[in-house]
Design an enzyme around this catalytic site. Structure first.
Site, mmCIF file in Angstrom:
data_model
loop_
_atom_site.group_PDB
_atom_site.id
_atom_site.type_symbol
_atom_site.label_atom_id
_atom_site.label_comp_id
_atom_site.label_asym_id
_atom_site.label_seq_id
_atom_site.Cartn_x
_atom_site.Cartn_y
_atom_site.Cartn_z
ATOM 1 N N ASP A 174 14.232 18.793 -72.967
ATOM 2 C CA ASP A 174 14.154 17.780 -71.903
ATOM 3 C C ASP A 174 13.672 16.443 -72.478
ATOM 4 O O ASP A 174 13.633 15.428 -71.771
ATOM 5 C CB ASP A 174 13.298 18.255 -70.718
ATOM 6 C CG ASP A 174 11.845 18.481 -71.073
ATOM 7 O OD1 ASP A 174 11.487 18.408 -72.268
ATOM 8 O OD2 ASP A 174 11.051 18.751 -70.147
ATOM 9 N N SER A 175 13.372 16.428 -73.787
ATOM 10 C CA SER A 175 13.141 15.160 -74.476
ATOM 11 C C SER A 175 14.363 14.256 -74.354
ATOM 12 O O SER A 175 14.280 13.062 -74.647
ATOM 13 C CB SER A 175 12.822 15.397 -75.958
ATOM 14 O OG SER A 175 13.788 16.251 -76.557
ATOM 15 N N ASP A 220 16.284 23.823 -72.079
ATOM 16 C CA ASP A 220 14.886 23.530 -71.720
ATOM 17 C C ASP A 220 14.781 23.356 -70.209
ATOM 18 O O ASP A 220 15.456 22.482 -69.629
ATOM 19 C CB ASP A 220 14.482 22.235 -72.436
ATOM 20 C CG ASP A 220 13.000 22.133 -72.677
ATOM 21 O OD1 ASP A 220 12.264 23.070 -72.326
ATOM 22 O OD2 ASP A 220 12.586 21.100 -73.236
ATOM 23 N N LYS A 268 13.741 27.741 -72.355
ATOM 24 C CA LYS A 268 12.344 27.481 -72.741
ATOM 25 C C LYS A 268 11.620 26.919 -71.539
ATOM 26 O O LYS A 268 12.205 26.141 -70.757
ATOM 27 C CB LYS A 268 12.289 26.471 -73.890
ATOM 28 C CG LYS A 268 10.854 26.035 -74.223
ATOM 29 C CD LYS A 268 10.784 25.193 -75.478
ATOM 30 C CE LYS A 268 10.979 23.708 -75.241
ATOM 31 N NZ LYS A 268 10.010 23.081 -74.316
ATOM 32 N N GLU A 325 7.501 25.415 -70.334
ATOM 33 C CA GLU A 325 6.170 24.998 -70.769
ATOM 34 C C GLU A 325 5.110 25.697 -69.920
ATOM 35 O O GLU A 325 5.303 25.838 -68.703
ATOM 36 C CB GLU A 325 6.011 23.482 -70.596
ATOM 37 C CG GLU A 325 6.980 22.657 -71.432
ATOM 38 C CD GLU A 325 6.809 21.159 -71.201
ATOM 39 O OE1 GLU A 325 5.851 20.752 -70.503
ATOM 40 O OE2 GLU A 325 7.639 20.389 -71.730
ATOM 41 N N GLU A 378 2.996 22.861 -79.804
ATOM 42 C CA GLU A 378 3.150 21.413 -79.995
ATOM 43 C C GLU A 378 1.794 20.715 -80.070
ATOM 44 O O GLU A 378 0.931 20.911 -79.192
ATOM 45 C CB GLU A 378 3.984 20.819 -78.834
ATOM 46 C CG GLU A 378 4.159 19.299 -78.970
ATOM 47 C CD GLU A 378 5.262 18.716 -78.096
ATOM 48 O OE1 GLU A 378 5.999 19.481 -77.439
ATOM 49 O OE2 GLU A 378 5.361 17.478 -78.073
HETATM 50 O O1 KIV Z 1 12.013 18.681 -75.201
HETATM 51 C C1 KIV Z 1 11.925 18.932 -76.412
HETATM 52 O O2 KIV Z 1 12.653 18.384 -77.253
HETATM 53 C C2 KIV Z 1 10.932 19.909 -76.829
HETATM 54 C C3 KIV Z 1 10.717 20.096 -78.295
HETATM 55 C C4 KIV Z 1 10.073 18.924 -78.886
HETATM 56 C C5 KIV Z 1 9.993 21.357 -78.578
HETATM 57 O O3 KIV Z 1 10.328 20.519 -76.013
#
Ligand code: KIV
Length: 285
Positions: free
Chosen positions: A46-47, A85, A115, A117, A184
């Site tokens: 989600d970056s 994500d 993934k 969090e 992280e």
């Molecule tokens: O969103 C993302 O790119 C991430 C990674 C940095 C682990 O969560």
């Protein structure tokens, strides 16, 4: 012969055998590059809110954004395990919502794992996703979706108390059935202890060298992100400068009438041109 795509069990089996290289990617070209480079996992993080959409953080990223980008990436990734994500509020509100949205990643976008969090509070969500057949990667430490609560993008686990909490959460996520765990922005000592105590691979980002693997953001590695980079990022190339220079050269050549040159110009066959009308021949003014 089509090559075998890595699975969540393959990633788990790598623990103690080899280091895992993980990259983020967000679309077809970045997915192709990450896969061709030999990444074990490609994470559509989600970056993307920050590196692709110009947002200040990840809170504005939606399921629609994530599915759109994951679909494009999935068309490119043939060998790595593709992980989607889960964005802010796509799983936090209820176990049912979490399973439904995780299912959309698998069914609609082609991801083969998700993934999320957070710590022990999400054990019921993780168990329900696994029961539905969806492998889950955890994410502890600096969890950017908590940025408003944390008061910024700050390293976590710096006190003994906070480190013990991270360790407890890591055990909870491993026991819940996560196949891997992103760590992280935390002290290397904390990540090393978590890595030695849990039996699933840890994937570090700003968490020192003792994790079972590392992940970095595509744009950070190749220098496509202007502005400040976190100190734990290593930039392996500067693609920004040559890209900007190439684009400036193009703009200048268009303005000066030097592009397109004959090499980029398609010409008509002489007989067709004659029939079409010789006075329109290219170059005749
Ligand atoms: O969103 C993302 O790119 C991430 C990674 C940095 C682990 O969560």
């Amino acid at each position: 012969m089509p090559q075998k795509q890595l699975t969540a069990p393959d990633i788990m089996a790598a623990k103690g055998q080899r280091k895992l290289a993980v990259l983020t990617a967000y679309d077809h070209p970045t997915g192709l590059l990450a896969d061709e480079a030999g990444a074990d996992m490609v994470l559509v993080g989600d970056s993307l809110g920050m590196v692709c959409l110009g947002l200040p953080d990840t809170l504005g990223v939606t399921m629609a954004d994530m599915l759109h980008h994951t679909k494009a990436t999935a068309r490119a990734v043939k060998r790595a395990l593709l992980v989607g994500d889960m964005p802010f509020l796509s799983y936090q509100t209820s176990v049912e919502t979490a399973v439904a949205n995780a299912g959309r990643f698998v069914q609609e976008s082609g991801a083969r794992a998700v993934k999320l969090e957070g710590g022990a509070a999400f054990v019921p969500h993780i168990r329900a996703m696994l029961a539905a057949g969806i492998p889950v990667m955890g994410h502890l430490g600096l969890t950017p979706q908590q940025v408003a609560v944390l008061g910024g993008f700050k390293a976590q686990g710096k006190t003994a108390r906070a480190a013990k909490q991270l360790l407890a959460d890591a055990h909870a996520l491993a026991q819940a059935g996560c196949f891997a765990l992103v760590l992280e922005a935390m002290p290397a000592e904390v990540a090393a202890r978590i890595t030695s105590e849990i039996d699933i691979p840890t994937i570090g980002i700003g968490a020192g060298p003792d994790c079972d693997g590392q992940v970095l953001v595509f744009h950070d590695i190749v220098g496509l992100c202007p502005g400040l980079r976190p100190s734990f990022v290593k930039q392996y190339a500067d693609l920004w400068t040559p890209a900007r220079e190439a684009l400036s050269a193009y703009c200048a050549e268009v303005r000066e009438g030097r592009f397109p040159a004959p090499a980029q110009t398609r010409r008509m066959a002489a007989d067709e041109l004659a029939e079409f009308g010789a006075q329109t021949e290219y170059g005749d003014a």
